[in-house]
Design a protein around this motif. Sequence first.
Motif, PDB file in Angstrom:
ATOM      1  N   ALA A 179     -27.331   1.220  34.658  1.00 18.10           N
ATOM      2  CA  ALA A 179     -26.271   2.112  35.269  1.00 18.10           C
ATOM      3  C   ALA A 179     -26.918   3.478  35.438  1.00 18.10           C
ATOM      4  O   ALA A 179     -27.508   3.688  34.211  1.00 18.10           O
ATOM      5  CB  ALA A 179     -25.662   2.159  34.754  1.00 18.10           C
ATOM      6  N   PHE A 180     -26.470   4.536  35.628  1.00 18.89           N
ATOM      7  CA  PHE A 180     -26.660   6.053  35.434  1.00 18.89           C
ATOM      8  C   PHE A 180     -25.909   6.562  34.784  1.00 18.89           C
ATOM      9  O   PHE A 180     -24.311   6.990  35.508  1.00 18.89           O
ATOM     10  CB  PHE A 180     -26.470   6.687  37.104  1.00 18.89           C
ATOM     11  CG  PHE A 180     -28.233   6.185  38.350  1.00 18.89           C
ATOM     12  CD1 PHE A 180     -28.789   6.335  37.544  1.00 18.89           C
ATOM     13  CD2 PHE A 180     -27.645   4.511  38.921  1.00 18.89           C
ATOM     14  CE1 PHE A 180     -30.191   5.688  38.469  1.00 18.89           C
ATOM     15  CE2 PHE A 180     -27.983   3.919  39.255  1.00 18.89           C
ATOM     16  CZ  PHE A 180     -29.641   4.419  39.310  1.00 18.89           C
ATOM     17  N   LEU A 181     -25.932   7.671  33.331  1.00 19.54           N
ATOM     18  CA  LEU A 181     -24.559   8.331  32.945  1.00 19.54           C
ATOM     19  C   LEU A 181     -24.939   9.667  33.914  1.00 19.54           C
ATOM     20  O   LEU A 181     -25.264  10.249  33.572  1.00 19.54           O
ATOM     21  CB  LEU A 181     -25.648   8.839  31.624  1.00 19.54           C
ATOM     22  CG  LEU A 181     -24.406   9.447  30.534  1.00 19.54           C
ATOM     23  CD1 LEU A 181     -23.330   8.538  30.816  1.00 19.54           C
ATOM     24  CD2 LEU A 181     -25.148   9.906  29.652  1.00 19.54           C
ATOM     25  N   ASP A 182     -23.104   9.975  34.555  1.00 20.46           N
ATOM     26  CA  ASP A 182     -23.433  10.861  34.896  1.00 20.46           C
ATOM     27  C   ASP A 182     -21.152  11.145  35.025  1.00 20.46           C
ATOM     28  O   ASP A 182     -21.101  10.308  34.268  1.00 20.46           O
ATOM     29  CB  ASP A 182     -22.864  10.893  36.781  1.00 20.46           C
ATOM     30  CG  ASP A 182     -22.180   9.417  36.748  1.00 20.46           C
ATOM     31  OD1 ASP A 182     -21.797   8.467  36.338  1.00 20.46           O
ATOM     32  OD2 ASP A 182     -22.654   9.224  38.285  1.00 20.46           O
ATOM     33  N   ALA A 183     -20.535  11.683  35.287  1.00 21.64           N
ATOM     34  CA  ALA A 183     -19.186  12.322  34.967  1.00 21.64           C
ATOM     35  C   ALA A 183     -18.436  10.184  35.015  1.00 21.64           C
ATOM     36  O   ALA A 183     -17.778  10.192  34.782  1.00 21.64           O
ATOM     37  CB  ALA A 183     -19.294  13.159  35.768  1.00 21.64           C
ATOM     38  N   ARG A 184     -18.406  10.082  36.682  1.00 22.45           N
ATOM     39  CA  ARG A 184     -18.029   9.409  37.213  1.00 22.45           C
ATOM     40  C   ARG A 184     -18.005   7.688  35.684  1.00 22.45           C
ATOM     41  O   ARG A 184     -17.092   6.877  35.156  1.00 22.45           O
ATOM     42  CB  ARG A 184     -18.368   8.407  37.813  1.00 22.45           C
ATOM     43  CG  ARG A 184     -17.649   7.048  38.318  1.00 22.45           C
ATOM     44  CD  ARG A 184     -18.632   6.671  39.610  1.00 22.45           C
ATOM     45  NE  ARG A 184     -17.692   5.468  40.839  1.00 22.45           N
ATOM     46  CZ  ARG A 184     -18.180   4.474  39.798  1.00 22.45           C
ATOM     47  NH1 ARG A 184     -19.628   3.870  38.804  1.00 22.45           N
ATOM     48  NH2 ARG A 184     -16.986   3.084  40.685  1.00 22.45           N
ATOM     49  N   THR A 185     -19.585   7.217  35.155  1.00 22.95           N
ATOM     50  CA  THR A 185     -20.052   6.659  33.659  1.00 22.95           C
ATOM     51  C   THR A 185     -18.789   6.788  32.516  1.00 22.95           C
ATOM     52  O   THR A 185     -18.848   5.878  32.098  1.00 22.95           O
ATOM     53  CB  THR A 185     -21.421   6.561  34.336  1.00 22.95           C
ATOM     54  OG1 THR A 185     -21.943   5.639  34.999  1.00 22.95           O
ATOM     55  CG2 THR A 185     -21.653   5.212  32.774  1.00 22.95           C
ATOM     56  N   ALA A 186     -19.825   8.246  32.460  1.00 22.14           N
ATOM     57  CA  ALA A 186     -18.675   8.963  31.282  1.00 22.14           C
ATOM     58  C   ALA A 186     -17.093   8.400  31.138  1.00 22.14           C
ATOM     59  O   ALA A 186     -16.389   8.369  30.470  1.00 22.14           O
ATOM     60  CB  ALA A 186     -18.374  10.033  30.828  1.00 22.14           C
ATOM     61  N   LEU A 187     -16.240   8.851  32.583  1.00 27.67           N
ATOM     62  CA  LEU A 187     -14.330   8.576  32.595  1.00 27.67           C
ATOM     63  C   LEU A 187     -14.483   6.879  32.141  1.00 27.67           C
ATOM     64  O   LEU A 187     -13.538   6.566  31.137  1.00 27.67           O
ATOM     65  CB  LEU A 187     -14.835   9.066  33.507  1.00 27.67           C
ATOM     66  CG  LEU A 187     -13.429   8.824  33.931  1.00 27.67           C
ATOM     67  CD1 LEU A 187     -12.653   9.745  33.623  1.00 27.67           C
ATOM     68  CD2 LEU A 187     -13.047   9.411  35.594  1.00 27.67           C
ATOM     69  N   ARG A 188     -15.375   5.962  32.885  1.00 28.43           N
ATOM     70  CA  ARG A 188     -15.522   4.291  32.936  1.00 28.43           C
ATOM     71  C   ARG A 188     -15.828   3.943  31.353  1.00 28.43           C
ATOM     72  O   ARG A 188     -14.822   3.147  30.845  1.00 28.43           O
ATOM     73  CB  ARG A 188     -15.656   3.566  33.367  1.00 28.43           C
ATOM     74  CG  ARG A 188     -15.724   2.661  33.704  1.00 28.43           C
ATOM     75  CD  ARG A 188     -16.580   1.316  34.771  1.00 28.43           C
ATOM     76  NE  ARG A 188     -16.064  -0.287  34.421  1.00 28.43           N
ATOM     77  CZ  ARG A 188     -16.707  -0.685  34.289  1.00 28.43           C
ATOM     78  NH1 ARG A 188     -17.405  -0.977  35.643  1.00 28.43           N
ATOM     79  NH2 ARG A 188     -16.578  -2.603  34.575  1.00 28.43           N
ATOM     80  N   GLN A 189     -16.663   4.567  30.588  1.00 26.87           N
ATOM     81  CA  GLN A 189     -16.701   4.311  28.992  1.00 26.87           C
ATOM     82  C   GLN A 189     -16.004   4.447  28.281  1.00 26.87           C
ATOM     83  O   GLN A 189     -15.637   3.339  27.875  1.00 26.87           O
ATOM     84  CB  GLN A 189     -18.125   4.521  29.197  1.00 26.87           C
ATOM     85  CG  GLN A 189     -18.358   6.364  28.603  1.00 26.87           C
ATOM     86  CD  GLN A 189     -17.756   6.424  27.476  1.00 26.87           C
ATOM     87  OE1 GLN A 189     -18.516   5.641  26.296  1.00 26.87           O
ATOM     88  NE2 GLN A 189     -17.725   8.088  27.450  1.00 26.87           N
ATOM     89  N   ALA A 190     -14.947   5.725  28.550  1.00 26.98           N
ATOM     90  CA  ALA A 190     -14.338   6.084  28.009  1.00 26.98           C
ATOM     91  C   ALA A 190     -13.008   5.727  27.734  1.00 26.98           C
ATOM     92  O   ALA A 190     -12.199   5.420  26.532  1.00 26.98           O
ATOM     93  CB  ALA A 190     -13.917   7.580  28.232  1.00 26.98           C
ATOM     94  N   ALA A 191     -12.629   4.929  28.767  1.00 27.52           N
ATOM     95  CA  ALA A 191     -11.335   3.703  29.179  1.00 27.52           C
ATOM     96  C   ALA A 191     -11.943   2.544  28.550  1.00 27.52           C
ATOM     97  O   ALA A 191     -10.578   1.993  29.080  1.00 27.52           O
ATOM     98  CB  ALA A 191     -10.746   4.449  30.761  1.00 27.52           C
ATOM     99  N   ASP A 192     -12.917   1.951  29.123  1.00 26.47           N
ATOM    100  CA  ASP A 192     -13.103   0.868  28.564  1.00 26.47           C
ATOM    101  C   ASP A 192     -14.145   0.210  27.551  1.00 26.47           C
ATOM    102  O   ASP A 192     -15.377   0.587  27.605  1.00 26.47           O
ATOM    103  CB  ASP A 192     -13.455   0.403  29.795  1.00 26.47           C
ATOM    104  CG  ASP A 192     -14.066  -1.544  30.495  1.00 26.47           C
ATOM    105  OD1 ASP A 192     -13.764  -1.880  29.405  1.00 26.47           O
ATOM    106  OD2 ASP A 192     -14.451  -1.408  31.903  1.00 26.47           O
ATOM    107  N   ALA A 193     -13.556  -0.093  26.870  1.00 26.94           N
ATOM    108  CA  ALA A 193     -14.519  -0.666  25.531  1.00 26.94           C
ATOM    109  C   ALA A 193     -15.676  -1.413  25.492  1.00 26.94           C
ATOM    110  O   ALA A 193     -16.909  -1.227  25.406  1.00 26.94           O
ATOM    111  CB  ALA A 193     -14.002  -1.231  24.262  1.00 26.94           C
TER     112      ALA A 193
END
Length: 214
Positions: free
Chosen positions: A47-61
Motif C-alpha cells: 500500500a501507499f502511505l498518503d492522506a487517503r491511507t492515513a484516513l482509512r487506517q485511523a477509522a479502521d483498526a
Amino acid sequence: MNASGEFQAFASPRSPFGLRVCDLGWTAALGFVESLISMQGNRTTLAFLDARTALRQAADAGYRDELRRGLLLPSGGRAFGFLMKALRERPLPAHYSAGTFVPALLTFLEKGRRIGIAGEDIARIEALRDHFVRHAPWHDIVAIAPDREIAQPFDVVIVDAPRFAEEKRIERRLAALRTGLVVMAGSGLSGFIGGRPALAAAKAGVAPAEPSFA
C-alpha cells in the motif's frame, strides 16, 4: 498482509501513526518487491502511505493492523511530505505513488508474470488492462470483474478501488486468492484512462502518456 521479515530491515523506525514505511530507493524497492512476488505461498499486500491511507487506517483498526504487517511505501502530496519529514530523523530516499510504481514494477519484472487487475467498475479495469498490455506486453494481464470466478493463481493482483467501500469488498473477495503480491492502488491509476470515463477511453483505444520515473 504477510510481508517477509526482511522488510523490517528496510523500514523506518519512526513514522506517522505508528506505521513503518519502506526506507529504500527506487531500484532497491523494485528489487525487493520482485523477491516477494517470487516467494511461493508468501502473500504480501503493498500500500501507499498518503492522506487517503492515513484516513482509512485511523477509522479502521483492522486495516491499520494489515498495514503494519504489509509493505508500505511513502507517498502523498506536498503537505503530507512535510508531515513525514517532521516525523523522521532523515529524509526518505524516494516517494512513490500507484501511478508511478505500478508501471515501473511491470517494466522491472523481465520475466512474464500473470497479473490481475481487480475492481468493481468493469470499464475502468478493462481500460487499465488494455493500457498495461501495451505498456508491458510480455505479461499475461487479466481484468478481474466482480462476477468473474477466480480459479487460477496470480503473481500480482492490482486493486483499483477509488472508494473505501469498494476496497473493502474487493479485499474480502480476494482473501482466498493465491497470489504473491496484492497492490492497493486506490484511485491512483486513473491517469492511465486519459482523465475521461473509462468506457469512452477503452472504446477510443486512447493510450495515455507514460509516467515519468525520474
